[in-house]
Design a protein around this motif. Structure first.
Motif, short mmCIF file in Angstrom:
data_model
loop_
_atom_site.label_atom_id
_atom_site.label_comp_id
_atom_site.label_asym_id
_atom_site.label_seq_id
_atom_site.Cartn_x
_atom_site.Cartn_y
_atom_site.Cartn_z
N ASP A 19 0.84 -1.20 0.00
CA ASP A 19 0.00 0.00 0.00
C ASP A 19 0.88 1.25 0.00
O ASP A 19 1.67 1.44 -0.92
CB ASP A 19 -0.96 -0.03 1.18
CG ASP A 19 -1.91 -1.21 1.12
OD1 ASP A 19 -2.34 -1.56 0.01
OD2 ASP A 19 -2.21 -1.80 2.18
N ASP A 20 0.79 2.08 1.04
CA ASP A 20 1.54 3.33 1.07
C ASP A 20 2.80 3.25 1.93
O ASP A 20 3.33 4.28 2.37
CB ASP A 20 0.65 4.46 1.58
CG ASP A 20 -0.49 4.77 0.63
OD1 ASP A 20 -0.29 4.62 -0.59
OD2 ASP A 20 -1.59 5.13 1.09
N GLU A 21 3.26 2.03 2.18
CA GLU A 21 4.47 1.84 2.98
C GLU A 21 5.47 0.94 2.26
O GLU A 21 5.10 0.16 1.37
CB GLU A 21 4.12 1.22 4.34
CG GLU A 21 3.30 2.11 5.24
CD GLU A 21 3.08 1.50 6.61
OE1 GLU A 21 3.08 2.25 7.61
OE2 GLU A 21 2.93 0.25 6.69
N ILE A 22 6.73 1.06 2.67
CA ILE A 22 7.79 0.19 2.18
C ILE A 22 8.37 -0.55 3.37
O ILE A 22 8.81 0.07 4.35
CB ILE A 22 8.91 0.98 1.48
CG1 ILE A 22 8.36 1.70 0.24
CG2 ILE A 22 10.06 0.06 1.09
CD1 ILE A 22 9.35 2.66 -0.38
N VAL A 23 8.34 -1.88 3.29
CA VAL A 23 8.95 -2.69 4.34
C VAL A 23 10.38 -3.00 3.92
O VAL A 23 10.60 -3.61 2.86
CB VAL A 23 8.16 -4.00 4.56
CG1 VAL A 23 8.81 -4.83 5.67
CG2 VAL A 23 6.70 -3.70 4.89
N PRO A 24 11.37 -2.57 4.68
CA PRO A 24 12.76 -2.79 4.28
C PRO A 24 13.14 -4.27 4.36
O PRO A 24 12.61 -5.02 5.18
CB PRO A 24 13.56 -1.97 5.30
CG PRO A 24 12.67 -1.86 6.49
CD PRO A 24 11.26 -1.85 5.97
N LEU A 25 14.08 -4.66 3.50
CA LEU A 25 14.56 -6.05 3.47
C LEU A 25 16.00 -6.13 3.96
O LEU A 25 16.73 -7.05 3.59
CB LEU A 25 14.43 -6.63 2.06
CG LEU A 25 13.00 -6.76 1.55
CD1 LEU A 25 12.99 -7.26 0.11
CD2 LEU A 25 12.19 -7.70 2.44
N ASP A 51 6.80 -9.96 6.74
CA ASP A 51 5.90 -10.07 7.89
C ASP A 51 6.62 -9.72 9.19
O ASP A 51 6.06 -9.06 10.08
CB ASP A 51 5.32 -11.49 7.97
CG ASP A 51 4.33 -11.77 6.86
OD1 ASP A 51 3.78 -10.81 6.28
OD2 ASP A 51 4.10 -12.97 6.56
N ALA A 52 7.89 -10.17 9.30
CA ALA A 52 8.64 -9.93 10.53
C ALA A 52 9.09 -8.48 10.69
O ALA A 52 9.34 -8.02 11.80
CB ALA A 52 9.86 -10.85 10.57
N ALA A 53 9.19 -7.76 9.57
CA ALA A 53 9.75 -6.40 9.61
C ALA A 53 8.69 -5.32 9.45
O ALA A 53 9.03 -4.15 9.26
CB ALA A 53 10.81 -6.25 8.52
N GLU A 54 7.43 -5.68 9.54
CA GLU A 54 6.35 -4.71 9.32
C GLU A 54 6.48 -3.48 10.21
O GLU A 54 6.15 -2.36 9.81
CB GLU A 54 5.00 -5.37 9.54
CG GLU A 54 4.49 -6.15 8.35
CD GLU A 54 3.07 -6.66 8.58
OE1 GLU A 54 2.31 -6.74 7.60
OE2 GLU A 54 2.74 -6.95 9.74
N ASP A 55 6.95 -3.68 11.43
CA ASP A 55 7.06 -2.55 12.36
C ASP A 55 8.11 -1.53 11.93
O ASP A 55 8.15 -0.42 12.46
CB ASP A 55 7.39 -3.05 13.77
CG ASP A 55 6.24 -3.82 14.40
OD1 ASP A 55 5.11 -3.70 13.88
OD2 ASP A 55 6.48 -4.53 15.39
N HIS A 56 8.97 -1.92 10.97
CA HIS A 56 10.03 -1.02 10.51
C HIS A 56 9.68 -0.35 9.18
O HIS A 56 10.54 0.29 8.56
CB HIS A 56 11.34 -1.78 10.36
CG HIS A 56 11.82 -2.42 11.64
ND1 HIS A 56 12.38 -1.69 12.67
CD2 HIS A 56 11.78 -3.71 12.06
CE1 HIS A 56 12.70 -2.50 13.66
NE2 HIS A 56 12.33 -3.73 13.32
#
Length: 282
Positions: A19-25, A51-56
């Motif tokens: 959506d309007d966010e980027i989850v870093p890898l 899934d594990a990094a959604e908070d970031h």
């Protein structure tokens, strides 16, 4: 799953857009490569990492999106590959793909300007589906072709028509710096059907091109087979699969790009690639 190259500072990174966010890898042990995007097992690892990094996650608005393939080894373009584009030019449908090259140095990022060269009067837009190669491909059959594809992105095949027509061939008119905006995402092959995607181009919010890849004369599989039959495709090479009808030069009267314009090219499942047009500086 939409992969993005982006930066929030000086260092480019890979992430997944949700959506309007980027989850870093950044937490992945493996470095992301185009070849890995052809591996379903790796994509499952990425899903778990996201899934594990959604908070970031970071807002897309706080990031600068970058071209997913900043330095392609080669860009191979397919001309006259939509039935509706052939019709608007009153051209016969080709018996085999019509190919030309575009310089890799023409690539530019989402949001960055398309520079209108001072020596050209006829600068045109072309929405195109980009195919990013993920594995070395030589003499690949159409049945196997998709196994060699890392994924798909949007390309604006900006074209200097006066250079193209004056030269009698395409390379100069297609290869000015900034004439290959690319992005905003890279979607793995197993997450997208390239044969049935809505594509559109808008200039200053007015729709100029609207079609679907069902209009392809030669599909992705046929194009990869044909090109790999005479030249080796390597990871990070890009195939630009042609544009539908509605380009500016064939409108009556012609409707071409000018400094101050804004161009959106949109492909279903990939997103909207937006670039302003600016004049070349003296």
């Amino acid at each position: 799953m939409q992969f993005v190259r982006y930066t929030t500072g000086d260092t480019p990174a890979w992430g997944v857009r949700r959506d309007d966010e980027i989850v870093p890898l950044t937490g992945l042990r493996e470095e992301i490569t185009y070849q890995q995007l052809t591996d379903p097992g790796f994509l499952r690892v990425v899903e778990d990492a996201v899934d594990a990094a959604e908070d970031h996650a970071v807002p897309v608005a706080d990031a600068r999106l970058l071209a997913p393939v900043p330095r392609p080894g080669k860009i191979v373009c397919v001309g006259l590959n939509y039935h509706d584009h052939a019709e608007e030019q009153d051209e016969e449908v080709p018996e085999r793909p019509l190919l030309f090259g575009k310089a890799g140095t023409a690539v530019t990022n989402p949001g960055d300007p398309i520079v209108h060269p001072s020596d050209l009067d006829e600068v045109d837009y072309e929405v195109e589906l980009g195919v990013v190669i993920g594995r070395t491909a030589k003499d690949v059959s159409a049945d196997e072709a998709r196994e060699y594809v890392a994924g798909y992105t949007a390309i604006n095949d900006v074209s200097g028509r006066d250079a193209q027509f004056d030269d009698g061939q395409f390379f100069r008119g297609k290869s000015y710096d900034t004439f290959a905006p690319m992005g905003p995402t890279l979607v793995p092959d197993d997450r997208l059907d390239p044969s049935s995607l809505d594509v559109a181009c808008r200039v200053n919010s007015e729709t100029k091109q609207s079609s679907n890849t069902e209009e392809f004369i030669f599909g992705v599989e046929e194009v990869v087979e044909y090109i790999s039959g005479f030249t080796t495709l390597r990871p990070g090479d890009v195939i630009s699969t042609g544009t539908p009808g509605g380009v500016g030069i064939f409108r009556d009267p012609p409707e071409l790009l000018e400094p101050g314009d804004t161009v959106d090219v949109e492909i279903e499942g990939i997103g909207t690639l937006t670039n302003p047009v600016t004049a070349e500086r003296d």
